[in-house]
Motif scaffolding. Structure first.
Motif, PDB file in Angstrom:
ATOM      1  N   GLY A 153      57.640 -12.521  26.160  1.00 24.47           N
ATOM      2  CA  GLY A 153      56.561 -12.826  25.686  1.00 24.47           C
ATOM      3  C   GLY A 153      56.121 -14.067  25.742  1.00 24.47           C
ATOM      4  O   GLY A 153      56.917 -14.932  26.443  1.00 24.47           O
ATOM      5  N   SER A 154      55.282 -14.542  25.037  1.00 28.06           N
ATOM      6  CA  SER A 154      54.750 -16.000  25.036  1.00 28.06           C
ATOM      7  C   SER A 154      55.758 -16.946  24.307  1.00 28.06           C
ATOM      8  O   SER A 154      56.548 -16.445  23.789  1.00 28.06           O
ATOM      9  N   ARG A 161      59.035 -17.179  17.541  1.00 33.08           N
ATOM     10  CA  ARG A 161      59.024 -16.114  16.170  1.00 33.08           C
ATOM     11  C   ARG A 161      60.230 -15.336  16.184  1.00 33.08           C
ATOM     12  O   ARG A 161      60.765 -15.102  15.222  1.00 33.08           O
ATOM     13  N   GLU A 162      60.683 -14.592  17.459  1.00 33.55           N
ATOM     14  CA  GLU A 162      61.735 -13.584  17.493  1.00 33.55           C
ATOM     15  C   GLU A 162      62.891 -14.495  17.360  1.00 33.55           C
ATOM     16  O   GLU A 162      64.094 -13.993  16.798  1.00 33.55           O
ATOM     17  N   ASP A 222      55.767 -15.951  20.733  1.00 35.49           N
ATOM     18  CA  ASP A 222      56.509 -14.825  20.631  1.00 35.49           C
ATOM     19  C   ASP A 222      58.010 -15.155  20.459  1.00 35.49           C
ATOM     20  O   ASP A 222      58.695 -14.424  19.517  1.00 35.49           O
TER      21      ASP A 222
END
Length: 169
Positions: free
Chosen positions: A133-134, A140-141, A137
């Motif tokens: 992801g970005s 956040r993960e 992302d």
């Protein structure tokens, strides 16, 4: 209920404290924790050691390890968690280190992340993540994964304490 709220609730029940050492997440774990009302009962503080040198200077990560392997390494994550726990005088420490992008770092591809937990009685766990992801992302993960790892250890630690109190091995 968020993972941060569950972590803080469990810590408060046990009368324990938490500190966070962050690199790629840049303070997002601390922000997630402090968004929970009453976080100050258990959350003591954090160190955002974004620069590799600070991981050694402030968190006590071995300088030879950093020189040899760089900051994106499971042992670095472990030492960061243990180091912030010692530096801030808490029962538990968690850490995040890795590559959110846009470029690889220390020979590790974007999405390589290590989160770690250090706790009482020598508890130390490391989780290796390969995220997609970005940049946002991945960061956040990483936050979610760090909090989930701690929550898992709090559950395991509680089960071990229950077994000891009952008279098991």
């Amino acid at each position: 209920m968020t993972a941060a709220a569950r972590v803080l609730g469990r810590l408060a029940e046990r009368g324990e404290t938490l500190a966070v050492a962050e690199s790629l997440t840049g303070g997002l774990v601390a922000a997630e924790l402090t968004s929970v009302p009453g976080a100050s009962r258990s959350f003591r503080g954090s160190v955002t050691a974004y620069a590799t040198a600070l991981k050694g200077e402030i968190l006590g990560v071995d300088a030879a390890l950093l020189a040899e392997r760089g900051a994106v390494d499971p042992e670095v994550a472990r030492q960061m968690a243990a180091g912030v726990r010692a530096a801030l005088g808490t029962d538990w420490g968690i850490s995040t280190t890795g590559v959110a992008g846009p470029e690889p770092q220390d020979g590790a591809p974007v999405g390589t992340v290590y989160v770690a937990v250090a706790g009482p009685s020598g508890v130390e766990k490391i989780s290796a993540l390969r995220l997609n992801g970005s940049r946002a992302d991945i960061r956040r993960e990483s936050v979610r994964s760090a909090l989930d790892l701690l929550l898992s250890e709090l559950r395991e630690n509680a089960r071990a304490q229950d077994t000891e109190q009952i008279g098991g091995n």
